[in-house]
Every structure is written in structure tokens, then in C-alpha cells.
Design an enzyme around this catalytic site. Sequence first.
Site, PDB file in Angstrom:
ATOM      1  N   GLY A  15       1.998  -5.894   6.776  1.00  0.00           N
ATOM      2  CA  GLY A  15       0.550  -6.148   7.193  1.00  0.00           C
ATOM      3  C   GLY A  15      -0.539  -6.052   6.022  1.00  0.00           C
ATOM      4  NE  ARG A  76       4.044  -7.099  10.504  1.00  0.00           N
ATOM      5  CZ  ARG A  76       3.580  -6.141   9.930  1.00  0.00           C
ATOM      6  NH1 ARG A  76       4.197  -5.461   9.115  1.00  0.00           N
ATOM      7  NH2 ARG A  76       2.371  -5.706  10.315  1.00  0.00           N
ATOM      8  CB  CYS A  77      10.803 -10.657   4.869  1.00  0.00           C
ATOM      9  SG  CYS A  77      12.321 -11.426   4.140  1.00  0.00           S
ATOM     10  N   GLY A 108       7.911  -0.124   6.055  1.00  0.00           N
ATOM     11  CA  GLY A 108       9.029  -1.282   6.074  1.00  0.00           C
ATOM     12  C   GLY A 108       9.158  -1.601   4.932  1.00  0.00           C
ATOM     13  CB  SER A 109       6.688  -2.974   2.018  1.00  0.00           C
ATOM     14  OG  SER A 109       5.988  -3.600   3.118  1.00  0.00           O
ATOM     15  CB  THR A 129      -0.462   0.341   5.695  1.00  0.00           C
ATOM     16  OG1 THR A 129      -0.407   0.493   6.832  1.00  0.00           O
ATOM     17  CG2 THR A 129       0.002   1.781   4.941  1.00  0.00           C
ATOM     18  CG  ASP A 131      -1.122   1.160  10.344  1.00  0.00           C
ATOM     19  OD1 ASP A 131      -2.017   0.552  11.080  1.00  0.00           O
ATOM     20  OD2 ASP A 131       0.082   0.462  10.505  1.00  0.00           O
ATOM     21  CG  ASP A 133       2.051   4.026   9.254  1.00  0.00           C
ATOM     22  OD1 ASP A 133       1.688   3.644   8.110  1.00  0.00           O
ATOM     23  OD2 ASP A 133       2.483   3.367  10.028  1.00  0.00           O
ATOM     24  CG  MET A 173      -4.588  -2.871  14.932  1.00  0.00           C
ATOM     25  SD  MET A 173      -4.386  -4.173  13.518  1.00  0.00           S
ATOM     26  CE  MET A 173      -3.979  -5.372  14.113  1.00  0.00           C
ATOM     27  N   GLY A 174      -3.059   0.955  14.418  1.00  0.00           N
ATOM     28  CA  GLY A 174      -2.471   1.972  13.748  1.00  0.00           C
ATOM     29  C   GLY A 174      -0.999   2.232  14.064  1.00  0.00           C
ATOM     30  NE  ARG A 175       3.871   0.877  11.427  1.00  0.00           N
ATOM     31  CZ  ARG A 175       5.170   1.392  11.099  1.00  0.00           C
ATOM     32  NH1 ARG A 175       6.076   0.661  11.232  1.00  0.00           N
ATOM     33  NH2 ARG A 175       5.142   2.329  10.015  1.00  0.00           N
TER      34      ARG A 175
HETATM   35  O1  F6P Z   1       0.372  -2.102   9.762  1.00  0.00           O
HETATM   36  C1  F6P Z   1      -0.669  -2.696  10.147  1.00  0.00           C
HETATM   37  C2  F6P Z   1      -0.955  -3.182  11.368  1.00  0.00           C
HETATM   38  O2  F6P Z   1      -2.454  -3.906  11.693  1.00  0.00           O
HETATM   39  C3  F6P Z   1      -0.751  -2.066  12.479  1.00  0.00           C
HETATM   40  O3  F6P Z   1      -1.974  -1.272  12.739  1.00  0.00           O
HETATM   41  C4  F6P Z   1      -0.272  -3.259  13.756  1.00  0.00           C
HETATM   42  O4  F6P Z   1       0.686  -2.424  14.697  1.00  0.00           O
HETATM   43  C5  F6P Z   1       0.575  -4.085  13.160  1.00  0.00           C
HETATM   44  O5  F6P Z   1       0.206  -4.243  11.885  1.00  0.00           O
HETATM   45  C6  F6P Z   1       0.236  -5.378  13.625  1.00  0.00           C
HETATM   46  O6  F6P Z   1       1.094  -6.642  12.940  1.00  0.00           O
HETATM   47  P1  F6P Z   1       0.855  -8.182  13.024  1.00  0.00           P
HETATM   48  O7  F6P Z   1      -0.181  -8.355  12.101  1.00  0.00           O
HETATM   49  O8  F6P Z   1       2.243  -8.478  12.433  1.00  0.00           O
HETATM   50  O9  F6P Z   1       0.766  -8.364  14.432  1.00  0.00           O
END
Ligand code: F6P
Length: 326
Positions: A15, A76-77, A108-109, A129, A131, A133, A173-175
Site C-alpha cells: 500500500g 501487491r505481488c 509484506g514487502s 506504511t 498502519d 504496524d 484503516m490500519g489492517r
Molecule cells: O497497509 C495499508 C492499508 O491501507 C491498510 O490500512 C489496509 O488494510 C490495506 O492497506 C488496504 O489495501 P488495498 O489498498 O490493497 O485495498
Amino acid sequence: MSGKPKKMGLLTSGGDAPGMNAAIRAVVRTALNYGMKVTGIMRGYDGLLSGDIIDMHARSVSDIIHKGGTILRTARCPEMMTEAGLEKAAGICRVLSLDALVVIGGDGSFHGALELSRRGINVMGIPGTIDLDLSCTDYTIGFDTAINTAMDAINKIRDTSGSHERCSVVEVMGRHAGYIALWSSLTGGAEEVLIPENGAAHNSKERVIGQIIENRALGKKHNLIVVAEGVGGSEALAKEIEKVTGIESRATILGHLQRGGSPTALDRMHAAYMGYKAVESIQNDEVNRVIVFRNGRHESMDITEALNSDRPYDNTMYDIIKMLAR
Ligand code: F6P
């Protein structure tokens, strides 16, 4: 590596986050200062696998310090989750003669980078990021801009929530992490915040509704409830609050607007330091590391150690939010 590193690859992955461009600028200009060549890799690991690369020079990064998103694009790959994809990516790094690959991204990266390091590629991570996190670092580029965006949205929702004497549920957001929810609740003055770290029982509709009824008895005319996306269910929660309490309720999911916008000064500062530090570390022959911000300092940490680090959840911010909301 024989002799001083001469060429590096640079990509942004996962992201996007405000401040990634400022970090790209810092990496490129520092590398050029050390006499290194920089190969920009488009769309993260996707572009590495397809050989979508550009030469970067000082003017490639002009006028980007204030821009959200990433000029290198990102993706995302899923192929990087496969053995074949990882072998291919490592092979391409070798063909490109990269002395190091700088990866700006999140968890992930960094796992992708770790796998490449196991296949003989020298990697360097920069945390980017919204997040926050990553346990290894106290700061990730993009977080400050995202929480300011969330806080600003909460301010606006507060206006209409107060006028209508409603309960407003705002999902951020925040995963799997509750940092954006916690910080935007503290700074936005929310009555309640639901985060994954507090567990299902604590986040139950019954407890939240009980709190809203108590708030009414305290003379509160409207309520702001922040929900982290890792908890979710904000629409259903708003409906249930209205059904049980009779208080009109509305849910707003902030979504991807939290990922955009011009980076704040704090994000630009961390981007500059982390980008500079990443290249300096490569020059000092430090490889397979991640730049972290800990105890007020930017430093490098072994990537395996970084990905295995643990940051126990501290409930203090939640307790303060609740105490100040009374
Ligand atoms: O990691 C950043 C983030 O925005 C998270 O907060 C969220 O869960 C995710 O990416 C959303 O991903 P995408 O843009 O691929 O839907």
C-alpha cells in the site's frame, strides 16, 4: 560485494503511503552524492519481475517532496509468494548487477526482501506504511499524514453529529492494528474506540451501547465511536445503536482517502533521515537490514531480527481516551 557498492535498485511496494516520494528523493540524492547509480523499479516487485526499470538521476526526483503516492508506483505481488517468483526476482537483481535493493514498504514487502536476501541479494528496508504496524520501529513513513487526515475527517463528522445529536461511527484503516484508530480517537476526542488489540469481548456491541446510554446520563448529546478496520462492522454497529437506544446513528468508512495527501512535515523528516540512513548503511557495507526509528534515533537493524521483533500492546492511550471522554 567487491569494492564499494556502485549500483542500487529502488522500489516501493504494498500500500502506498504519504512520504514515500520524499523517501525516494532522499535515497536517490544521497546515492548520487556517494557516486552510486540508482535503478528505479516500477510497480514494486511486479516491475522487478517484468524488468520495468528506469535510470534515476537528480532531476528524476525534482518537485516530488510534497506529493502523496509514489512516482515509482506500487503493487501487491502474489508471485513473490512463490518459490519460482522469488528465484526469478533474485536472478533479475543479479542480471541488473544490483549491489543492493532498497525496498520502501511494510511487513509484506519486507518479507519479500528477506526472502531475496536468503537468495544472495543484499537488501535494505525503509518502513513505509500508514498502519504503524511494524514492531521493529517506533515510526513508519505515512502514519502522521494518515492520522491527521483521519482526525480532520472526525472533526467534520463531529460538526454534523453534534447538530443532529446523533451517534457517529467512523471506521479507519490500519489492517490488523489499531494505531490509526487510537491516535485519531485521542486527537479527535472520540467517546469510544474499538481496536483488534482489545479483543472481541471488549469490542462487543452490548458494551458500546451500554457506554452510550451512560454517556446520555452524563449529559452528552452526541457520541463519536471510532472503529479500526481490523474490528470492522461499523454499519451494523450504527444500526444496532439506533435500534437499542433510539439515538439516530450513522456510519462513515474513511477508506483510501487516508492513504493520500501531501505528507506532513513529520513524514517528510522521517523520509529524509531514513532514505539518507539507508544509503549510508549500504555504503558502510551493512546489508540485509531495515532502517528503524527507536528511542529517538534512526538506525539500521538486521532484517530477520526486525521481522521477528515484538512490541507488546500498551493500553495507556486507550485508558486516556476513555478518561478524557467522560
Ligand atoms: O497497509 C495499508 C492499508 O491501507 C491498510 O490500512 C489496509 O488494510 C490495506 O492497506 C488496504 O489495501 P488495498 O489498498 O490493497 O485495498
